[in-house]
Design an enzyme around this catalytic site. Sequence first.
Site, PDB file in Angstrom:
ATOM      1  N   SER A 536     -49.383  48.356 -67.894  1.00  0.00           N
ATOM      2  CA  SER A 536     -50.936  48.500 -67.450  1.00  0.00           C
ATOM      3  C   SER A 536     -51.687  47.367 -68.078  1.00  0.00           C
ATOM      4  O   SER A 536     -51.266  46.094 -68.424  1.00  0.00           O
ATOM      5  CB  SER A 536     -51.467  49.645 -67.156  1.00  0.00           C
ATOM      6  OG  SER A 536     -52.756  49.632 -66.653  1.00  0.00           O
ATOM      7  N   ASP A 621     -50.433  50.951 -55.772  1.00  0.00           N
ATOM      8  CA  ASP A 621     -51.220  51.190 -57.075  1.00  0.00           C
ATOM      9  C   ASP A 621     -52.625  50.729 -56.866  1.00  0.00           C
ATOM     10  O   ASP A 621     -52.930  49.678 -56.663  1.00  0.00           O
ATOM     11  CB  ASP A 621     -50.646  50.174 -57.917  1.00  0.00           C
ATOM     12  CG  ASP A 621     -50.878  50.336 -59.353  1.00  0.00           C
ATOM     13  OD1 ASP A 621     -52.074  50.932 -59.741  1.00  0.00           O
ATOM     14  OD2 ASP A 621     -50.523  49.913 -60.481  1.00  0.00           O
ATOM     15  N   HIS A 656     -49.661  53.849 -59.593  1.00  0.00           N
ATOM     16  CA  HIS A 656     -49.659  53.083 -60.782  1.00  0.00           C
ATOM     17  C   HIS A 656     -48.512  53.824 -61.875  1.00  0.00           C
ATOM     18  O   HIS A 656     -47.990  53.198 -62.759  1.00  0.00           O
ATOM     19  CB  HIS A 656     -50.924  53.364 -61.550  1.00  0.00           C
ATOM     20  CG  HIS A 656     -51.182  52.601 -62.723  1.00  0.00           C
ATOM     21  ND1 HIS A 656     -51.081  51.309 -62.606  1.00  0.00           N
ATOM     22  CD2 HIS A 656     -51.463  52.936 -63.828  1.00  0.00           C
ATOM     23  CE1 HIS A 656     -51.490  50.807 -63.857  1.00  0.00           C
ATOM     24  NE2 HIS A 656     -51.773  51.600 -64.834  1.00  0.00           N
TER      25      HIS A 656
END
Length: 684
Positions: A536, A621, A656
């Site tokens: 991320s 996501d 995610h």
Amino acid sequence: MLEPPRAKKIPKVIKTPHGDRTDDYYWLRDRDNPAVSEYLKQENSYTEEVMRGTAELQEKLFAEIKSRLQETDATVPAKLDDYYYYSRTEAGKQYEIHCRKKGAPTASEEILLDLNVLAEELTANYLRLGVFSISPDHRYLAYSLDTAGAENFILRVKDLNTDQLLATEIKNTYYTLAWAGDSQSFFYTTLDEIKRPNKVYLHQLNQPTAADVLVYEETDHRFNVWLRPALSRQMIFIDLESGDATECRLLDAKQPSRPPRLVESRRAGVEYYPYHHPAGDTLYILTNDGAPNFRLMKTAVAAPGRNHWLEIVPPRAAVILDDLEVFEKHLILTVKENTLSRFEIINLADWQTKQLNFTEPIYVVQTEINLEFAVRSFRFRYSSPLTPDSIFDYDFSTGERKLLKRQELPSGYATDQYSSERLWAPALDGTLIPISLVYRRPLTPDGARPLLLYGYGAYEMTVETYFSPSLLSLLDRGIIFAVAHIRGGGELGRSWYDAGRFLNKQNTFSDFIAAAEYLIHAGWTSAAKLAAVGRSAGGLLIGATANQRPDLFRTLVADVPFVDVLNTMLDPSLPLTEFEYGEWGDPREKKFYDCLSAYSPYDNVRAQNYPNLLVTASLNDPRVAYWEPAKWVAKLRATKTNQNLLLLKTNFGAGHAGASGRYDALRELAFEYAFVLKTLGLEG
């Protein structure tokens, strides 16, 4: 030689307040375009073909990691009133089973929610539990499920007396929910068009959702809305949070129809978090107002505003007040000093403080699930790179720590075969960057060992160095694992965070590079044997590092990486963008536009040699859109000048966090480990 797929270039002009920009791969944002799906599938096929030779290694890694997993296991029961709540797993099943027992931990089991059954009923390859909340009278269970990975949950209510679902079905909900004291109503949050939790509703059981009452709506797109029940069960907090400010409103759990009351109006740069104690109807408040590393205040619910706050724990220059738990007779302060946490236990009878300290050079400690307000002990969790996850009860009267459960590894584990260390690497400006290290003994720092370096450095998040059974598969193959606690994180307080965000963001990348250089120069590894991984915002770190110092690394792994930074921050229609201004800055301002332009990985790809790269994406996501890694890989393919591996792996049915099932998640991890081992020449 197998040829990788090449995404076509379709130039699109993007207008910004600071001039026009051209994006050749903007078209990959269109998920409804069959060509986009086809391209992602081609990338997956290419990745699968390149990694085909590691199939046996992947299976071996999966078997190793699974052998360290106690497949049939249960959490330590948490007591609430006359019930003991826990979850358990069964061998071969992907998901948890949530249960309780009445009267004693040895009583007969009642299954409240079996996620394995639900996954089968819903024919869901992905299943994530959002809310799991029991009503005060223990009759009803409110729970929510996400079956796509988009973090958009459907909320249901189950009558535990009859084992039947109520007619209630509320869509578009988020992670928090709070029951009113009557057990006949609850508060919940919903998402707006950019997937921001922005509204709080009150729902009455057995009433249509159309009759739900809007309790609060947040119109400022920079703020998210959360619900937080007080441990006293008498109050519910509506927490409003942006990147650098908070605001809170109070709800009376006993009188849910009463409108919320403001504690203190939001101010830029000021955060405060109230906690309730029934004695004197008191609020204890952690705040950074006048105290960068926070201080503890006290006031009455009747007069909650800042003018009435009384300081009871003053700020300390090198100590961060990180968290608070309020019990009937004690306050538990989690404090952090020199990157390590400990507990300070304040006796409300005499205001005497006891320290609960820990001795390992690197460890993680945090409060565990504590459901009851009037208790004789509190529960906490402890782990370190060498010590498996452990649950303790601390007795307030005697100071005794009672070990309730320690993570078991069925395959066996010998602590004395491994070591952990804390190192300090000098950054470009002389700042010392902490590095946590774990490795298998014996070790001579002669540069011969491979090393995997992890980093994050954003959102004031502390990267905790806990025990990881899966990591043993790398350690046992001679790989050293290191975490660089770089600026932008929260390891050393608010100043550490501020030094790595906004216009200071380059420090995050420079610190990571400095940590890698230090590890090489000190003989822990060499550039030819150095790999790095980030997820991320940590994927942004990997992307920036790849552009700025590709010569330092042989292999990089970027999971769901935030790499199309400038385009995303210029588009307020995307989820999170306006909320994220508090982290990255608003590029409508020239200074932030220039700063983001200087490090955005997608915008800084250039004709040079790059390390081996594995990049992952998830189609659903909501935090980092799939097209960010896809565009980045497409541009790298068209630009880089060497033949090192560049792989993109897209999960078409997840969000995610990747796969939701525990075995599926282990297979994803085994795949990544196999890539690292393959590219470091350690496939055996």
